[in-house]
Design an enzyme around this catalytic site. Structure first.
Site, PDB file in Angstrom:
ATOM      1  N   HIS A 188      -3.762  -5.067   0.887  1.00 60.72           N
ATOM      2  CA  HIS A 188      -3.188  -5.532   2.161  1.00 60.72           C
ATOM      3  C   HIS A 188      -3.173  -7.062   2.216  1.00 60.72           C
ATOM      4  CE1 HIS A 188      -2.665  -1.742   4.344  1.00 60.72           C
ATOM      5  NE2 HIS A 188      -3.686  -1.315   3.625  1.00 60.72           N
ATOM      6  N   GLU A 235      -1.814  -8.892   4.387  1.00 58.85           N
ATOM      7  CA  GLU A 235      -1.759  -9.397   5.767  1.00 58.85           C
ATOM      8  C   GLU A 235      -3.137  -9.627   6.375  1.00 58.85           C
ATOM      9  OE1 GLU A 235      -1.507  -4.840   6.152  1.00 58.85           O
ATOM     10  OE2 GLU A 235      -1.022  -6.397   4.687  1.00 58.85           O
ATOM     11  N   CYS A 247       0.835  -1.205   0.000  1.00 58.25           N
ATOM     12  CA  CYS A 247       0.000   0.000   0.000  1.00 58.25           C
ATOM     13  C   CYS A 247       0.876   1.264   0.000  1.00 58.25           C
ATOM     14  CB  CYS A 247      -0.982  -0.054   1.168  1.00 58.25           C
ATOM     15  SG  CYS A 247      -2.468   0.938   0.893  1.00 58.25           S
TER      16      CYS A 247
END
Length: 525
Positions: A181, A183, A86
């Site tokens: 993202h 994660e 990002c």
């Protein structure tokens, strides 16, 4: 010689994203050690850390602003793979000659990314296919700015309808950027992408496992303290319990645990701590009954912050007195964990920094010049729990809901009295017992009972009673920063209420708290 479990390591530079600690936890879940540092580290610090790869986190700033954070230029000269997430991708693009612009529409939520060309990062990874056979990935976007031109030696690997460069790569230098993202669990293949980067591209071995972490911690404790004596304040909570077990394995009887029973614990908790650590595991443990001392110090105090300070102060006084009775103690052990280290650095500097000792000792007496032993300070909470299981601690204890440091001192609203604590303990035990029986305990993130210093009329048999009110509280949350109240079944709540009113003499009314966070906090005080 124990294996060097820090040999392969990832450096994560923190640009301020709410998800940065999650990135670190994901890397650890892959069996690889990592540390979280502020974005403005020096070249010397990076060289000294000697990472196998570097991840640039997301962040709330705009790369188009003049003074927005930038990665140290050395990151791109260190000769190791770099993964920008990002904001991390945007600053990488700008610093290497690309261009970033503010977007008219903020992209937030689910998006489908179409893979345009082959890349080591996503090869063989897909959620579905387009009509003409191109791989699609379901990802989680959260950004305002976007890369509008990539550096000349990069290629566009994937795009969305509104984001032409959702993934960019320089395969030769092993630089990768993603505008989403990986994660978060909403990015369905995110863990596979992180694994591809960490394990394959950075070539890190999975050395960071519970058994190896224990061996490493034991060796380091022995090296640090030798034959010296160590003291630990054991609360029965996860962190201090795992610290006690590690130290016991490392130095045996040279560890003395001090268990301060402040009268503010859950039902039968003091007995359980003594049985488990003293009788079952054979630790050297001193039980200090201090209920009267804590309650007399709290008498007449209504303010929550003042109550916390009193409980903290009296604990330190009692612990110090016990420590002074022991001869030849050279070391104080603490259950500091990695998020404590990150938070203490952030509160001092406004950002995460390199691991340092986290001195939360409070007021140890001046005459006690002790060193600090913190065997958990590199570990996240989920890692501490896994290590606890490996050390033989029971699952139910390690995965219990959070319990505040001041205990029932902040769950009895207003002045804390023994009568109130005794009533609350019994009511709370019924609530938790019923949650476990109904298989709801692990489905909520936290559940507890609060004592309200309010009397309410009730009817018992032919008579009226005028007794106290308790509130049940149960929440669902991922990170405890925000939370929803748990929609427990009505018949379940009715059963809990009936049991409390019938079995706990002194309580006439049970209410259920349906406040979210925000605006309310999880605890009442």
């Amino acid at each position: 010689m124990t294996e060097n479990i820090h040999k392969h390591r990832i450096l994560i530079l923190d640009f301020g994203s709410q998800y940065t600690q999650l990135v670190a936890r994901r890397v650890r879940e892959l069996g690889v050690y990592c540390e979280l540092w502020a974005w403005d580290v020096t070249e010397a610090q990076i060289r000294d850390f000697n990472p196998s790869g570097i991840i640039l986190s997301g962040g709330p700033e705009s790369t188009t602003e003049e003074n927005s954070p930038r990665a140290p230029q050395y990151v791109f000269e260190a000769g190791v793979p770099v993964f920008g997430v990002c904001y991390g991708m945007q600053t990488m693009a700008m610093q290497l000659g690309g261009h970033v612009e503010g977007s008219n529409e903020r992209e937030f939520g689910y998006a489908q990314v179409e893979v345009l060309t082959d890349s080591a990062l996503v090869r063989g990874i897909e959620d579905s296919l387009t009509a003409d056979g191109k791989p699609l990935l379901d990802v989680w976007m959260s950004h305002g700015d976007k890369v509008t031109a990539i550096p000349s030696d990069f290629v566009a690997v994937a795009s969305t309808e509104s984001c032409p460069f959702a993934i960019m790569a320089n395969e030769e230098k092993r630089f990768y950027g993603v505008q989403f993202h990986p994660e978060v669990t909403h990015t369905r293949q995110g863990m596979r992408m992180l694994e591809r980067f960490v394990r394959d591209i950075c070539q890190c071995e999975a050395l960071w496992t519970p058994a190896k972490i224990i061996d490493d911690a034991v060796a380091r404790i022995r090296e640090q303290v030798g034959d010296d004596k160590v003291i630990l304040g054991l609360s029965g909570g996860v962190d201090s319990s795992v610290t006690a077990m590690l130290l016991h394995r490392a130095i045996g009887k040279n560890l003395t645990c001090v268990f301060v029973d402040n009268g503010l614990l859950r039902l039968n908790e003091a007995e359980q701590v003594m049985d488990m650590f003293g009788d079952h595991f054979g630790l050297n443990i001193v039980h200090v009954p201090a209920e009267e001392r804590f309650l007399s110090a709290l008498a007449g105090e209504n303010d929550p912050e003042a109550k916390r300070k009193i409980i903290g102060r009296v604990f330190v006084e009692v612990f110090d007195e016990e420590a002074l009775k022991l001869e030849d103690v050279k070391w104080l052990a603490q259950g500091t964990i990695y998020p404590d280290v990150i938070e203490s650095a952030a509160s001092a500097t406004g950002k995460a920094h390199v691991i340092k000792s986290h001195h939360n000792v409070g007021g140890l007496p001046k005459e006690m010049k002790m060193g600090l032993v913190e065997p958990l300070k590199e570990l996240f909470k989920d890692e501490v729990r896994k290590i606890g299981l490996e050390l033989g601690l029971p699952y139910d204890m390690l995965y219990r809901h959070p319990f505040p440091g001041p205990g029932l001192g902040v769950r009895v609203l207003g002045e804390v009295k023994k009568e109130y604590c005794d009533l609350l303990r019994r009511a709370d035990a019924i609530f938790i017992e019923e949650l476990r029986k109904a298989d709801l305990y692990d489905k909520v993130s936290q559940a507890f009972t609060v004592f309200l210093p309010v009397r309410s009329v009730g009817v018992m048999g032919d008579g009226r009673k005028y007794d106290w009110v308790v509130s049940l509280r149960a929440v669902e949350t991922i990170d405890f920063m925000t939370a929803h109240w748990a929609h427990l079944p009505y018949d379940f709540l009715g059963r809990v209420s009936n049991r409390i009113i019938n079995e706990v003499n002194g309580i006439s009314r049970v209410v259920y708290d349906i406040s979210g966070k925000p605006p309310a906090t999880i605890e009442w005080e």
